[in-house]
Each structure stands twice: as C-alpha cells, then as structure tokens.
Write an enzyme that holds these catalytic residues in place. Structure first.
Site, PDB file in Angstrom:
ATOM      1  CD  GLU A 199      58.286  62.784 -25.808  1.00 31.11           C
ATOM      2  OE1 GLU A 199      59.109  62.511 -24.759  1.00 31.11           O
ATOM      3  OE2 GLU A 199      57.053  62.199 -25.784  1.00 31.11           O
ATOM      4  CG  ASN A 245      56.417  60.464 -32.268  1.00 28.29           C
ATOM      5  OD1 ASN A 245      55.742  60.972 -33.164  1.00 28.29           O
ATOM      6  ND2 ASN A 245      56.350  59.936 -31.115  1.00 28.29           N
ATOM      7  CG  HIS A 285      49.723  62.821 -26.178  1.00 29.97           C
ATOM      8  ND1 HIS A 285      48.978  61.700 -26.139  1.00 29.97           N
ATOM      9  CD2 HIS A 285      51.050  62.355 -26.521  1.00 29.97           C
ATOM     10  CE1 HIS A 285      49.598  60.639 -26.457  1.00 29.97           C
ATOM     11  NE2 HIS A 285      50.943  61.090 -26.647  1.00 29.97           N
ATOM     12  CD  GLU A 316      52.947  59.349 -28.968  1.00 33.24           C
ATOM     13  OE1 GLU A 316      52.788  59.711 -27.731  1.00 33.24           O
ATOM     14  OE2 GLU A 316      54.254  58.852 -29.294  1.00 33.24           O
ATOM     15  CG  ASP A 318      45.595  60.961 -25.824  1.00 32.26           C
ATOM     16  OD1 ASP A 318      46.022  62.029 -25.953  1.00 32.26           O
ATOM     17  OD2 ASP A 318      45.991  60.200 -25.147  1.00 32.26           O
TER      18      ASP A 318
HETATM   19  C1  XIL Z   1      53.198  55.877 -22.666  1.00 30.07           C
HETATM   20  C2  XIL Z   1      52.358  54.654 -22.929  1.00 30.07           C
HETATM   21  O1  XIL Z   1      51.137  55.000 -23.402  1.00 30.07           O
HETATM   22  C3  XIL Z   1      52.060  54.181 -21.448  1.00 30.07           C
HETATM   23  O2  XIL Z   1      51.498  53.042 -21.661  1.00 30.07           O
HETATM   24  C4  XIL Z   1      53.609  54.159 -20.771  1.00 30.07           C
HETATM   25  O3  XIL Z   1      53.198  53.853 -19.534  1.00 30.07           O
HETATM   26  C5  XIL Z   1      54.196  55.301 -21.027  1.00 30.07           C
HETATM   27  O4  XIL Z   1      54.474  55.734 -22.224  1.00 30.07           O
HETATM   28  N1  XIL Z   1      54.930  59.810 -25.551  1.00 30.07           N
HETATM   29  C6  XIL Z   1      55.210  58.690 -26.104  1.00 30.07           C
HETATM   30  C7  XIL Z   1      54.850  57.437 -25.699  1.00 30.07           C
HETATM   31  O5  XIL Z   1      56.004  58.678 -27.118  1.00 30.07           O
HETATM   32  O6  XIL Z   1      55.816  56.466 -25.753  1.00 30.07           O
HETATM   33  C8  XIL Z   1      53.994  57.401 -24.367  1.00 30.07           C
HETATM   34  O7  XIL Z   1      53.531  56.355 -24.014  1.00 30.07           O
HETATM   35  C9  XIL Z   1      53.113  58.676 -24.308  1.00 30.07           C
HETATM   36  C10 XIL Z   1      53.970  59.878 -24.567  1.00 30.07           C
END
Ligand code: XIL
Length: 434
Positions: A199, A245, A285, A316, A318
C-alpha cells in the site's frame, strides 16, 4: 499514530457513490461518519480478541464438510485451472479450533498470515523479536502441506507502539534491513511468498509526482526504501516470491485507473533498476457492485504486469456487505454475485496464479472484528465463503464456479504497449536521444 488503522486503509472501493451506483439493493442512508469513528478507535494490536458478541457467543456446530471436500473442494477446482486457492488466517484459530483447522485444510492450498507476521506481532521492542506464533504457523503449514504467504514486511500500519518514538532518520534504514534479514532469513526456503511492500501508492494524498504515500518509511529512509526492501528480502531468501501488494485498483473508476497507472509506473521503475520483484498482489476488498464495474482497465493493467514477467496474486478478496439490506438471503446472493462478476472478469488473465480470500468464515472476518459494528443494524457482516457456523454460502459456489469457468486469454491477444526497458524517472538527456 501510524500504527492506528485509518480511513484510507479501509475504504477500499467502498465509497457511497460506488455502492449507490451499483443498482443493487443498497441502503441509501449509510452512516459513514459512525463507521469511520469506530475505525479510528481501532488499533491493530487489539485484533486477537474483539468480536461481535453475536458471533463470538453463537453456537459452533461444525457441519459435515464431506460434500465439499476432496475433488469438490475449492483447492481441487482451483488447481484444475492452474490456480492456488487460499485464505488469510490467524494462527491462534488454527491452534485452538480443530473445526476451523479442518475447514481450512479441506479448502486451502495456501494460507496467508493475516496478522502474525506484522511488525506489531513480531517486534515487542526495538531490539527483540517474538517468533512464537510465526514459528508455529510455519511448522503447521509444513506438517499439513499448505503453502504460506508472509505478510507484511514494509507497511505504514501494523507497526508496534514503540515505533513512532524510536524510529528516526538516523536508524530507520538499519531497522528496516535488520527486520527483513531476521524475519525473511529465519524462514528462508520455507515460504511461498512474502508481501514485501504494502500500500505505498496514495494518489490523492501524496503530493509527490510519483504518488508515493507519505509514510514513516518514506520520511525516515527516503524513496529508495522500496527497492532496498526487495533487495534485502531477496538476499535473505532467494526462493520466496517477492510481492508488491496494493488496494483500490480493482474498479473502472477514474480514481482507480489513475492509481493503477501510478502502480504500473512504480513497478516499471523497479524493474528497470533490476529490483527483484516477482508478483503484484491485488487485494480486492470489494463493495457489492454489478458486473459493469470490473473490466478492461484492470485487465489491461494485469496484462502490463504480465509483460514485466510478474505473476498476479489476488490476495485479500472479500465483499463488504455493510451497505446491503438486512435480509440474509438477499445479502448472500448479492455478495455471491459480486464474487462471480469480479472473478469472471479477472481470471482469464493468465498471470493470475493465486486467489486468496481474506478469511474463509464470516465468524472471523476482519469486518466483524472492529470494536464497533461494521453494519449500522449491528448484524454481523457476511463477506466470506462460509458462514459463522462453517456452512458453505452461495459465495462458495460462486467462487468455485468461477474457477471452473476460467478460460485463459491467448498470449498476445490483449497485450498492451510494451513495458519500457529504461527507467522512466531517469533524467532526460537530449544528446543521447538524438
Ligand atoms: C487486517 C486484518 O484482517 C485485521 O485482523 C487486522 O485487525 C487489521 O488488518 N490490508 C492489509 C491487511 O494488507 O493486513 C489488513 O488486515 C486488511 C487490509
């Protein structure tokens, strides 16, 4: 403040405009203010315990998984189409819940350390490391023949409480290098991949021509921290795939197209300097959107990444159901339709080798572990493939069908312009260019 969770880090593609534009049954009155204030209280170090009571205290009947295991599992369907399927997990869940462990091993080729390899988890103090959970996870994966993605070596979040006070321009470069050497070196030869850098492109807020996020690493080390991190990681483990990422690069909006362009520029610059980098992670996401929202811009972008000889990982995935009406059945259908629309749009890209969801059951989704509810109706969110009692949801079947429908695009059919072989940031030299 840097270790606190932030607005910017969590609103990935979830703007009110996107939700309303979707034409789906989206609640018009989204309480964004309340949501943000809840998130602002959220500190990454508190993640291991907090859950909705309704989820935490609910009954846990682990259902019979036989109808969706073996040849019917996500991993089998993924493998049949040149993919790995996996999920983010917290080691504590695998360790303490046989039912959860069974679910994960029935479905996953690969898991990612959702939190156990973040700085705050590994670094109790500037001079010490705590590898207990990470060691356990690495051995668990080896014993169970599950591949493991390390997450994350360089990020402006997930930092320990001592970081802000301790790190300065005099010590940050060494701090970064030592961390990577110790952590990556410890598991050398045993990891599928590492998220080396996470990020760092911030198109709106950066104020820099390269859009690099104004992170502590940029401030304290300077712009070459990205390259330094990749080189240090490669030296420490020549076998793990090294990943950049990023989030907010999935939609066909002008903002996300611009962010993709800046990510591409960063990758080209790194490649032109022979920086060791093997893969791009697209977090994914998603908010609930219709098919039209995913398309050509993202596909062109992934093809350009492929031309740089990098793999693409969906890291990631969802679907945030925060803006959707309460009826469980409808929510589940819209979430499933979103998984289908997204995966059907991206999976023809042959650079994609891995698809990971951020969690596997709604019971432990990060969207349910905020100190305050994600949804204004305080119902638990249902963003993942299995419900809180580990029953397969429509999203599970949608993802499996998308794997089945994968037809790779032919080489060369959608290739964008060739990636430049020179550093696009090199100073212009009129003599050479004649
Ligand atoms: C999130 C985890 O899922 C949570 O459990 C934690 O509290 C905060 O981080 N982007 C990322 C991840 O790269 O590391 C994050 O994960 C979600 C967003």
């Amino acid at each position: 403040m840097s270790q606190l969770w932030s607005k910017a880090g969590i609103t990935k593609g979830l703007s009110r405009r996107n939700l309303l534009k979707s034409g789906l049954k989206v609640a018009a009155g989204i309480e964004m203010g309340a949501f943000f204030s809840a998130l602002e209280e959220f500190n990454g170090t508190e993640v291991q315990g907090a859950r909705y009571d309704s989820v935490k205290n609910g009954p846990l009947h682990v259902p019979d998984l036989s109808a969706i295991s073996g040849t019917k599992s996500l991993k089998a369907h993924a493998e049949a189409h040149s993919l790995l399927y996996g999920s983010g997990v917290d080691a504590v869940r695998l360790r303490s819940e046989p039912g959860y462990a069974e679910l994960v091993s029935s479905q996953c080729d690969i898991i990612a350390a959702e939190n156990d390899m973040k700085w705050y988890a590994l670094r109790p103090s500037p001079s010490s490391f705590n590898f207990d959970m990470a060691d356990w996870l690495v051995s668990y994966c080896e014993k169970n023949k599950i591949k493991l993605r390390g997450h994350v070596l360089v990020w402006d979040k997930g930092l320990p409480p001592w970081f802000t006070e301790f790190a300065n321009t005099g010590n940050a470069r060494q701090l970064l290098m030592t961390h990577i050497q110790q952590v990556v070196g410890r598991y050398a030869g045993r990891m599928h991949s590492w998220d080396v850098v996470n990020e760092v492109i911030d198109v709106g807020g950066s104020g820099r021509v390269d859009s690099l996020r104004n992170s502590p690493w940029l401030q304290l080390v300077g712009a070459d921290y990205i390259e330094l991190a990749f080189r240090t990681a490669r030296d420490a483990d020549p076998t793990a795939l090294l990943t950049y990422n990023e989030y907010g690069i999935e939609l066909e909006t002008p903002e996300q197209e611009e962010k993709r362009a800046m990510v591409l520029l960063l990758l080209r610059r790194l490649k032109a300097r022979q920086t060791p980098i093997d893969a791009l992670g697209i977090q994914s996401h998603l908010g609930p959107v219709t098919r039209g929202e995913y398309g050509e811009g993202l596909r062109r972008f992934m093809a350009a990444v492929r031309q740089m000889e990098m793999q693409v990982f969906i890291t990631e995935l969802d679907v945030n159901d925060k803006g959707l009406q309460a009826a469980t059945h409808e929510r589940d259908e819209i979430v499933a339709a979103t998984y289908s629309a997204y995966l059907n749009s991206v999976l023809p890209e042959r650079a994609i080798t891995t698809v990971m969801t951020w969690g596997i059951t709604d019971r432990y989704s990060w969207q349910n572990n905020m100190p305050n509810p994600n949804r204004t109706d305080r119902l638990p969110s249902r963003p993942l493939l299995f419900d809180a009692e580990y029953r397969a949801k429509p999203a599970f079947f949608a993802v499996r069908d998308s794997f089945d429908q994968r037809k790779l695009t032919q080489a060369g059919s959608n290739d964008p312009m060739l990636a430049p072989q020179v550093d696009p940031y090199a100073p212009f030299n009129p003599v050479q260019s004649r």
